[in-house]
Motif scaffolding. Structure first.
Motif, mmCIF file in Angstrom:
data_model
loop_
_atom_site.group_PDB
_atom_site.id
_atom_site.type_symbol
_atom_site.label_atom_id
_atom_site.label_comp_id
_atom_site.label_asym_id
_atom_site.label_seq_id
_atom_site.Cartn_x
_atom_site.Cartn_y
_atom_site.Cartn_z
ATOM 1 N N ASP A 274 0.825 -1.209 0.000
ATOM 2 C CA ASP A 274 0.000 0.000 0.000
ATOM 3 C C ASP A 274 0.860 1.260 0.000
ATOM 4 O O ASP A 274 0.563 2.234 -0.704
ATOM 5 N N GLU A 275 1.932 1.247 0.772
ATOM 6 C CA GLU A 275 2.817 2.420 0.832
ATOM 7 C C GLU A 275 3.469 2.668 -0.525
ATOM 8 O O GLU A 275 3.572 3.818 -0.979
ATOM 9 N N THR B 280 1.539 9.244 -6.126
ATOM 10 C CA THR B 280 1.758 10.667 -5.839
ATOM 11 C C THR B 280 2.920 11.214 -6.667
ATOM 12 O O THR B 280 2.894 12.378 -7.099
ATOM 13 N N LEU B 281 3.916 10.396 -6.924
ATOM 14 C CA LEU B 281 4.998 10.822 -7.817
ATOM 15 C C LEU B 281 4.449 11.086 -9.223
ATOM 16 O O LEU B 281 4.845 12.060 -9.878
ATOM 17 N N ILE C 21 10.207 17.840 -4.040
ATOM 18 C CA ILE C 21 9.431 16.617 -4.273
ATOM 19 C C ILE C 21 9.103 15.929 -2.952
ATOM 20 O O ILE C 21 7.965 15.516 -2.717
ATOM 21 N N GLU C 22 10.092 15.812 -2.068
ATOM 22 C CA GLU C 22 9.825 15.156 -0.789
ATOM 23 C C GLU C 22 8.855 15.967 0.063
ATOM 24 O O GLU C 22 7.995 15.394 0.747
ATOM 25 N N ASN C 23 8.963 17.286 0.014
ATOM 26 C CA ASN C 23 8.006 18.115 0.756
ATOM 27 C C ASN C 23 6.587 17.910 0.235
ATOM 28 O O ASN C 23 5.623 17.861 1.009
ATOM 29 N N TYR C 24 6.443 17.785 -1.081
ATOM 30 C CA TYR C 24 5.119 17.537 -1.682
ATOM 31 C C TYR C 24 4.583 16.191 -1.194
ATOM 32 O O TYR C 24 3.409 16.075 -0.817
ATOM 33 N N LEU C 25 5.454 15.176 -1.219
ATOM 34 C CA LEU C 25 5.028 13.847 -0.766
ATOM 35 C C LEU C 25 4.611 13.872 0.707
ATOM 36 O O LEU C 25 3.619 13.239 1.095
ATOM 37 N N THR C 26 5.364 14.610 1.517
ATOM 38 C CA THR C 26 5.085 14.662 2.948
ATOM 39 C C THR C 26 3.780 15.409 3.227
ATOM 40 O O THR C 26 2.979 14.996 4.090
ATOM 41 N N LEU D 279 4.716 9.014 5.611
ATOM 42 C CA LEU D 279 5.059 8.104 4.516
ATOM 43 C C LEU D 279 5.936 8.801 3.481
ATOM 44 O O LEU D 279 6.848 8.190 2.912
ATOM 45 N N GLY D 280 5.660 10.078 3.244
ATOM 46 C CA GLY D 280 6.454 10.829 2.272
ATOM 47 C C GLY D 280 7.918 10.880 2.638
ATOM 48 O O GLY D 280 8.796 10.930 1.762
#
Length: 427
Positions: free
Chosen positions: A59-60, A67-68, A93-98, A104-105
């Protein structure tokens, strides 16, 4: 938003901190816009490698890769912002994911460093650029071959030391440049081998304790293989880029000489060719001027490639092994070199399509001195004397060389690569 390296106690608000940030970030946050899709692609592959290593659940992995893909859609719309506070695309990119996925981001960075991230993105960018450039290089070569074939019956003075030397032809002139471009295309296999090894999974240059399947990552990203030693990844940064830019510089060197010829041979003193008005400009003061600006800028841009290569060579000189912040400065020359070579090849294609042969003027320029060497060969055959003796006789009385019909002379030269047989089909 925090930086990937930032500790909670880091001062970010003082005037000094902001000046340091501006200096250290430079214009990377702008340059990285061109690299975003490649970093996203590598991040998705890395997420699947983390799943295979047992770090991420099904799932992760699904949420991260989806999201990517969402970020890529935002980027394609021109709406993905990278700020100076982000420093680079990796943080953005990591900030967007977080923001989207919470903690999980933050897992996406497990087992990797910004070092292997940026290297992977740059190598993917270089390979993608090369796959665009090479077909256009062939197209320009084909264009020159066709130009030569169209005008194969037209003689042309050949020059050495900028002085008339021997009889040439329009086909032989065009064929020479076409063949060099073909040779440069064939040489691409060397640089493709250099950029074709995956740095992904090398992290900061020493690997990690996460059991990443680097062979699988490399295959999924269409690299030929991974870089084997993690230390070689950081050693290669700038070194590979230098050779990539030098390869592009080899193309610009050919275009530089092609443009120089066109500038020379469309001038009043040697009006062998003419250019359509669309590729020329006028003067703000002299009404009669028709300037070959497109050709001049193709010629001039070669100096930029020399500068890009010099920057890369200088930036990596005397560095010990491992990562150094100096290597951040190797990104911009690569991005600029790709943009410039694509523009130059396109400009050269336009230039050749706008080039016309002035048949009367170019034929009349094939004056008697061009046949001096042929006169010496004639004496060798007719009088059975050495070439050196024949050379001396003609040199003492060059005006006695027999005037020949230049067009007819083309048909008398039959060996491969001569004026009458330039070999364009083989080129």
């Amino acid at each position: 938003m925090s930086k990937l390296w930032q500790k909670s106690s880091t001062d970010t608000e003082s005037e000094i901190a902001k000046k340091v940030e501006a200096f250290t970030v430079g214009n990377d946050y702008r340059l990285d816009q061109a690299l975003v899709p490649f970093d996203l692609k590598a991040s998705a592959v890395h997420a699947r490698a983390l799943h295979k290593a047992g770090v991420l659940s099904d799932d992760e992995t699904k949420k991260l890769t989806e999201t990517l893909s969402e970020i890529e859609r935002v980027w394609k719309k021109g709406e993905f912002n990278i700020s100076v506070q982000d420093e680079d695309m990796h943080t953005a990119i990591e900030n967007y994911l977080t923001e989207k996925l919470g903690d999980l981001g933050k897992k996406i960075h497990t087992g990797r460093s910004r070092n292997d991230q940026v290297l992977t993105a740059i190598r993917l960018f270089e390979n993608d650029a090369l796959q665009r450039i090479l077909p256009e290089l062939n197209a320009l070569s084909d264009q020159l071959v066709e130009f030569g074939k169209t005008h194969k019956h037209i003689p042309m003075p050949g020059f050495t030391h900028t002085r008339k030397a021997m009889l040439s032809s329009v086909a032989l002139w065009a064929g020479g440049f076409a063949e060099l471009l073909r040779m440069q295309h064939h040489a691409s296999s060397g640089v493709e081998a250099l950029i074709g090894r995956s740095p992904l999974g090398t992290a900061a240059g020493f690997g990690t304790s996460i059991d990443i399947d680097r062979d699988a990552e490399a295959a999924e990203l269409c690299f030929s293989q991974p870089m084997i030693c993690s230390t070689s990844a950081q050693l290669s940064r700038g070194w590979v880029e230098l050779q990539f830019v030098q390869y592009l510089s080899g193309i610009s060197a050919v275009l530089n000489r092609l443009a120089s010829d066109i500038i020379q041979y469309t001038g009043e003193t040697t009006p062998y060719f003419s250019l359509d008005d669309v590729v020329c400009t006028g003067s703000s003061i002299m009404p009669q001027k028709k300037n070959p600006d497109l050709a001049e800028l193709i010629r001039g841009r070669h100096s930029l490639f020399m500068g890009y290569a010099a920057t890369l060579q200088s930036a990596t000189t005397n560095l010990t092994s491992g990562y150094h912040r100096d290597l951040q400065l190797t990104k911009e020359p690569v991005l600029k070199a790709v943009t410039d070579i694509e523009a130059c090849i396109e400009a050269a294609q336009i230039l050749i399509s706008s080039l016309n042969v002035n048949e009367k003027e170019i034929t009349e320029a094939c004056t008697v001195e061009l046949f001096a060497a042929e006169e010496a060969y004639k004496l060798v055959k007719e009088k059975n004397i050495s070439f050196r003796e024949a050379y001396r006789i003609v040199a003492e009385n060059p005006e006695n060389a027999e005037a020949s019909d230049p067009g007819q002379k083309l048909t008398e030269s039959t060996h491969l690569g001569s004026t009458g047989n330039p070999g364009l089909e083989r080129v």
